[in-house]
Scaffold this motif. Sequence first.
Motif, PDB file in Angstrom:
ATOM      1  N   UNK A  36       0.885  -1.207  -0.012  1.00  0.00           N
ATOM      2  CA  UNK A  36      -0.072  -0.130   0.075  1.00  0.00           C
ATOM      3  C   UNK A  36       1.025   1.183  -0.061  1.00  0.00           C
ATOM      4  N   UNK A  37       0.485   2.385  -0.606  1.00  0.00           N
ATOM      5  CA  UNK A  37       1.421   3.320  -0.707  1.00  0.00           C
ATOM      6  C   UNK A  37       0.939   4.581   0.328  1.00  0.00           C
ATOM      7  N   UNK A  38      -0.042   4.228   1.154  1.00  0.00           N
ATOM      8  CA  UNK A  38      -0.665   5.467   1.901  1.00  0.00           C
ATOM      9  C   UNK A  38      -0.966   6.500   1.188  1.00  0.00           C
ATOM     10  N   UNK A  39      -0.314   7.617   1.771  1.00  0.00           N
ATOM     11  CA  UNK A  39      -0.561   8.764   1.044  1.00  0.00           C
ATOM     12  C   UNK A  39       0.787   9.423   0.411  1.00  0.00           C
ATOM     13  N   UNK A  40       1.664   8.590   0.220  1.00  0.00           N
ATOM     14  CA  UNK A  40       2.973   9.247  -0.890  1.00  0.00           C
ATOM     15  C   UNK A  40       2.240   9.600  -1.982  1.00  0.00           C
ATOM     16  N   UNK A  41       3.048  10.788  -2.467  1.00  0.00           N
ATOM     17  CA  UNK A  41       2.554  11.564  -3.404  1.00  0.00           C
ATOM     18  C   UNK A  41       3.791  11.924  -4.568  1.00  0.00           C
ATOM     19  N   UNK A  42       4.510  10.613  -4.639  1.00  0.00           N
ATOM     20  CA  UNK A  42       5.479  10.706  -5.741  1.00  0.00           C
ATOM     21  C   UNK A  42       5.765   9.233  -6.068  1.00  0.00           C
ATOM     22  N   UNK A  43       6.192   8.897  -7.604  1.00  0.00           N
ATOM     23  CA  UNK A  43       6.346   7.534  -7.746  1.00  0.00           C
ATOM     24  C   UNK A  43       7.899   6.994  -7.123  1.00  0.00           C
ATOM     25  N   UNK A  44       8.927   8.115  -6.893  1.00  0.00           N
ATOM     26  CA  UNK A  44       9.965   7.775  -6.381  1.00  0.00           C
ATOM     27  C   UNK A  44       9.931   7.257  -5.173  1.00  0.00           C
ATOM     28  N   UNK A  45       8.776   8.306  -4.373  1.00  0.00           N
ATOM     29  CA  UNK A  45       8.745   7.768  -2.927  1.00  0.00           C
ATOM     30  C   UNK A  45       7.842   6.460  -2.687  1.00  0.00           C
ATOM     31  N   UNK A  46       7.125   6.360  -3.850  1.00  0.00           N
ATOM     32  CA  UNK A  46       6.355   4.834  -3.472  1.00  0.00           C
ATOM     33  C   UNK A  46       7.577   3.852  -3.743  1.00  0.00           C
ATOM     34  N   UNK A  47       8.204   3.938  -4.832  1.00  0.00           N
ATOM     35  CA  UNK A  47       9.114   2.993  -5.170  1.00  0.00           C
ATOM     36  C   UNK A  47      10.280   2.743  -4.189  1.00  0.00           C
ATOM     37  N   UNK A  48      10.597   3.841  -3.231  1.00  0.00           N
ATOM     38  CA  UNK A  48      11.599   3.562  -2.182  1.00  0.00           C
ATOM     39  C   UNK A  48      10.840   2.991  -1.071  1.00  0.00           C
ATOM     40  N   UNK A  49       9.452   3.160  -0.680  1.00  0.00           N
ATOM     41  CA  UNK A  49       8.643   2.640   0.340  1.00  0.00           C
ATOM     42  C   UNK A  49       8.545   1.342   0.102  1.00  0.00           C
ATOM     43  N   UNK A  50       8.381   0.661  -1.183  1.00  0.00           N
ATOM     44  CA  UNK A  50       8.232  -0.730  -1.450  1.00  0.00           C
ATOM     45  C   UNK A  50       9.576  -1.476  -1.135  1.00  0.00           C
ATOM     46  N   UNK A  51      10.779  -0.834  -1.805  1.00  0.00           N
ATOM     47  CA  UNK A  51      11.887  -1.322  -1.313  1.00  0.00           C
ATOM     48  C   UNK A  51      12.470  -1.463   0.217  1.00  0.00           C
ATOM     49  N   UNK A  52      12.078  -0.410   0.658  1.00  0.00           N
ATOM     50  CA  UNK A  52      12.178  -0.468   2.276  1.00  0.00           C
ATOM     51  C   UNK A  52      11.481  -1.160   3.169  1.00  0.00           C
ATOM     52  N   UNK A  53      10.140  -1.792   2.457  1.00  0.00           N
ATOM     53  CA  UNK A  53       9.648  -2.656   3.217  1.00  0.00           C
ATOM     54  C   UNK A  53       9.378  -4.110   2.530  1.00  0.00           C
ATOM     55  N   UNK A  54       9.725  -4.241   1.520  1.00  0.00           N
ATOM     56  CA  UNK A  54       9.764  -5.610   0.949  1.00  0.00           C
ATOM     57  C   UNK A  54      10.510  -6.427   1.977  1.00  0.00           C
ATOM     58  N   UNK A  55       9.999  -7.699   1.947  1.00  0.00           N
ATOM     59  CA  UNK A  55      10.459  -8.966   2.873  1.00  0.00           C
ATOM     60  C   UNK A  55      11.479  -9.724   2.388  1.00  0.00           C
ATOM     61  N   UNK A  56      12.131  -9.176   1.210  1.00  0.00           N
ATOM     62  CA  UNK A  56      13.116 -10.052   0.876  1.00  0.00           C
ATOM     63  C   UNK A  56      14.052  -9.133  -0.018  1.00  0.00           C
ATOM     64  N   UNK A  57      15.396  -9.583  -0.390  1.00  0.00           N
ATOM     65  CA  UNK A  57      16.474  -8.854  -0.900  1.00  0.00           C
ATOM     66  C   UNK A  57      15.911  -8.829  -2.244  1.00  0.00           C
ATOM     67  N   UNK A  58      15.879 -10.064  -2.950  1.00  0.00           N
ATOM     68  CA  UNK A  58      15.630 -10.171  -4.369  1.00  0.00           C
ATOM     69  C   UNK A  58      14.243 -10.275  -4.877  1.00  0.00           C
TER      70      UNK A  58
END
Length: 237
Positions: A36-58
């Motif tokens: 979920x992106x919450x109220x993030x308002x940039x594509x880069x912010x969304x991408x970084x959020x997903x990378x930061x919270x993803x449960x695996x490295x690859x």
Amino acid sequence: MPNQACVVLLPGLLCDAALWAQQVQALDPAHCVVPSYGELSSITGMAQHVLDTAPAEHLCVAGHSMGGRVALEMARLAPQRVCRLALLDTGMDPLAPGQAGEHERAKRMGLLQMAREHGMRAMGRQWAQGMVHASRWNTPLFENILDMIERQTPAIFAAQLEALLTRPDARELLAQLRCPTLLVCGRQDAWSPLSRHEEMHALVPGSRLAIVEDSGHMSPMEQPAAVSQALKEWMQP
């Protein structure tokens, strides 16, 4: 399909896990995550959020519509982590300059105003007609899409529209991709047309294009079996 594969399924504008429900089942036993992106308002912010919270490295990353743009940005930010990429009913270009861009902005802002004044479902009923194959208007599937839209808020809508209106140009990135890449498009997608996906396919070395018949923009929900099969093939080593 690798048992321990982590598949990140990125929803598009105003979508949630319901968009990918059939694919999560079909890709079992792979571990599927729908962020979920919450109220993030940039594509880069969304991408970084997903990378930061993803449960695996690859990660095997599949994105639909706006989620496809997030997926591309993830590949730009962390190419070493994205081992497979699937782009569904999406695009690569930034907001067009001049009158075309202003027209897109005005159209999107008009929908936001409608959502604020009349509610998310009323807005969705008008907007989603352009998102699905005409044969699916006023069907249970259409109501499911409206349910999904109604679970969002005008604040989330405003944030995601800002992200789309300031979306990065991903055209050059496509030619740099070296991971297995799948492009998927509904044959009748009027929002992100097949011609655009054919152009993207030509830019990505070694990519595959899957055309989903009898489908508009919401291909994971409109033709879940066809989309799931394309993703299963994409997951094969």
